[in-house]
Enzyme design. Sequence first.
Site, PDB file in Angstrom:
ATOM      1  N   ASN A 129       1.086  -1.030   0.249  1.00  0.00           N
ATOM      2  CA  ASN A 129      -0.177  -0.169  -0.359  1.00  0.00           C
ATOM      3  C   ASN A 129       0.948   1.940   0.021  1.00  0.00           C
ATOM      4  O   ASN A 129       2.152   1.518   0.984  1.00  0.00           O
ATOM      5  CB  ASN A 129      -0.950   0.155   1.850  1.00  0.00           C
ATOM      6  CG  ASN A 129      -1.625   1.485   1.103  1.00  0.00           C
ATOM      7  OD1 ASN A 129      -1.929   2.162   0.564  1.00  0.00           O
ATOM      8  ND2 ASN A 129      -2.324   0.677   2.310  1.00  0.00           N
ATOM      9  N   ARG A 139      -2.546  -2.133  -3.721  1.00  0.00           N
ATOM     10  CA  ARG A 139      -3.830  -1.451  -3.316  1.00  0.00           C
ATOM     11  C   ARG A 139      -3.678   0.075  -4.054  1.00  0.00           C
ATOM     12  O   ARG A 139      -2.861   0.173  -3.909  1.00  0.00           O
ATOM     13  CB  ARG A 139      -3.734  -0.853  -2.275  1.00  0.00           C
ATOM     14  CG  ARG A 139      -5.045   0.102  -1.539  1.00  0.00           C
ATOM     15  CD  ARG A 139      -5.147   0.811  -0.126  1.00  0.00           C
ATOM     16  NE  ARG A 139      -5.998   1.295  -0.449  1.00  0.00           N
ATOM     17  CZ  ARG A 139      -6.492   2.169   0.771  1.00  0.00           C
ATOM     18  NH1 ARG A 139      -5.147   2.804   1.098  1.00  0.00           N
ATOM     19  NH2 ARG A 139      -7.321   3.070   0.729  1.00  0.00           N
ATOM     20  N   HIS A 162     -13.178   2.782  -0.427  1.00  0.00           N
ATOM     21  CA  HIS A 162     -12.943   1.721   1.106  1.00  0.00           C
ATOM     22  C   HIS A 162     -13.627   0.267   0.393  1.00  0.00           C
ATOM     23  O   HIS A 162     -14.265  -0.865   1.335  1.00  0.00           O
ATOM     24  CB  HIS A 162     -13.706   2.362   2.460  1.00  0.00           C
ATOM     25  CG  HIS A 162     -12.880   3.452   3.286  1.00  0.00           C
ATOM     26  ND1 HIS A 162     -14.477   4.155   3.829  1.00  0.00           N
ATOM     27  CD2 HIS A 162     -11.767   3.962   3.460  1.00  0.00           C
ATOM     28  CE1 HIS A 162     -12.805   5.247   4.194  1.00  0.00           C
ATOM     29  NE2 HIS A 162     -12.336   4.800   4.007  1.00  0.00           N
ATOM     30  N   ARG A 178     -11.745  15.035   7.515  1.00  0.00           N
ATOM     31  CA  ARG A 178     -12.767  15.662   6.407  1.00  0.00           C
ATOM     32  C   ARG A 178     -14.070  15.954   6.880  1.00  0.00           C
ATOM     33  O   ARG A 178     -14.894  15.139   7.622  1.00  0.00           O
ATOM     34  CB  ARG A 178     -12.582  14.325   5.838  1.00  0.00           C
ATOM     35  CG  ARG A 178     -11.792  14.559   4.856  1.00  0.00           C
ATOM     36  CD  ARG A 178     -11.299  12.521   3.580  1.00  0.00           C
ATOM     37  NE  ARG A 178      -9.759  12.166   3.873  1.00  0.00           N
ATOM     38  CZ  ARG A 178     -10.484  10.626   3.843  1.00  0.00           C
ATOM     39  NH1 ARG A 178     -11.579  10.242   3.269  1.00  0.00           N
ATOM     40  NH2 ARG A 178      -9.153   9.646   3.686  1.00  0.00           N
ATOM     41  N   GLU A 211      -7.741  -5.527   5.017  1.00  0.00           N
ATOM     42  CA  GLU A 211      -7.849  -4.318   3.618  1.00  0.00           C
ATOM     43  C   GLU A 211      -6.615  -6.054   3.637  1.00  0.00           C
ATOM     44  O   GLU A 211      -7.084  -6.283   1.591  1.00  0.00           O
ATOM     45  CB  GLU A 211      -7.859  -3.538   3.546  1.00  0.00           C
ATOM     46  CG  GLU A 211      -9.414  -2.834   3.479  1.00  0.00           C
ATOM     47  CD  GLU A 211      -9.097  -1.215   4.157  1.00  0.00           C
ATOM     48  OE1 GLU A 211      -8.381  -1.163   4.841  1.00  0.00           O
ATOM     49  OE2 GLU A 211      -9.149  -0.481   3.301  1.00  0.00           O
TER      50      GLU A 211
END
Length: 397
Positions: free
Chosen positions: A7, A91, A180, A241, A384
């Site tokens: 990743n 990823r 996601h 965010r 993940e």
Amino acid sequence: MNILVINCGSSSLKYQLINSDTEDVLAKGLCERIGIDGSLLTHKTSDGEKIKIENPMPNHTVAIKLVIDALTDANYGVIKSLEEINAVGHRVVHGGERFASSVIIDDEVMKAIEECNDLAPLHNPANLIGINACKEIMPNVPMVAVFDTAFHQTMPEKAYLYGLPYEYYEKYKVRRYGFHGTSHDYVSQRAAAMLNKKREDLKIIVCHLGNGASVSAVDHGKCVDTSMGLTPLEGLIMGTRSGDMDPAICEFICQKEGITPAEMNNILNKKSGVYGMSGISSDFRDVEDGAAKGQPRAVAAMDAFYYRAAKYVGSYVAAMNGVDVIAFTAGVGENSKEGRDEICKYLGYLGTEIDAEKNNVRGEERIVSKEGSKVTLMAIPTNEELAIARQTLELVK
Ligand code: AMP
């Protein structure tokens, strides 16, 4: 088979080496400050040994070389040589409309990922750098790209189109993509497995509540809606965010503060959310602590976070005309019993009944609703990396 999961960010690189037969994590780690002074590799073996390696990493190729050195080290390594890495799963954040599933990486795929750079300027170029660095060091090892957006590509037009002039969709592909996806896919699969049912027979809402947060509606195995949009800014209130807001606020604040749209974008991504609201931290535990001590802005931030999440759940019940399972995952969703409890307080009308005792769980797969609850509530740790390794195996075996 050993699968290296990568990743890659612009100055960081996370990795895990997973044995796909046992699904054990053999080793994992993080390279930080790539291309910056003070580069650091933190490598952890499966027995918990933690090795810190301070070595200059002028670029990602050097970082990957150091990762391979750590994995093959005579003292703490877990494999003997590079040849024991059978595949690499990467990823990749944005696959645009092009990728609805994972793919083996070839030149054409690299080009298509690059064409999505516009849609994820902070992420996709870094993902490509990571792929190129791995290709340089392991030219004969098959590589797979697993996209954050892919699982959401089944959304119908009514869910992904914005109420904007259609030409922006045609010219620039401005639409909802969602992120996601690897987590929403994995958690909804686990939810079905925990009930000994097929995902194709269930209506599942996944609440991925971490520093980045999103909700998705998985109707009979397919994602039909999700809260993040063109970028990961839309939807829930997150660590830093803003999530949803009146788009006119941007121009209003730009004028009042004399700032540019780019500066505003930065504020919405990095200075907003529970961090901006509470003024305490972007870390939910800190804000929860502040709220527990009665600090008014922390209380307001946490209340707004839970309320927004509950509203999304409600809207996805409408989108699917019902729900069988609501699954909570990621940092807050997996670990915070208060978080699950606060959100479920809004959902009594669905016949949901949380079980206080079962809900007292952290980081474990568990059904947290009472026996007779009309909707099954679950806490499911996301994984993940394992999902990426599984999809990589599927394509290379
Ligand atoms: P993630 O982005 O999924 O790694 O989630 C990180 C977030 O989860 C951080 O803001 C943490 O504060 C939050 N988190 C982790 N454990 C807990 C907990 N027990 N209660 C509340 N928040 C938590």
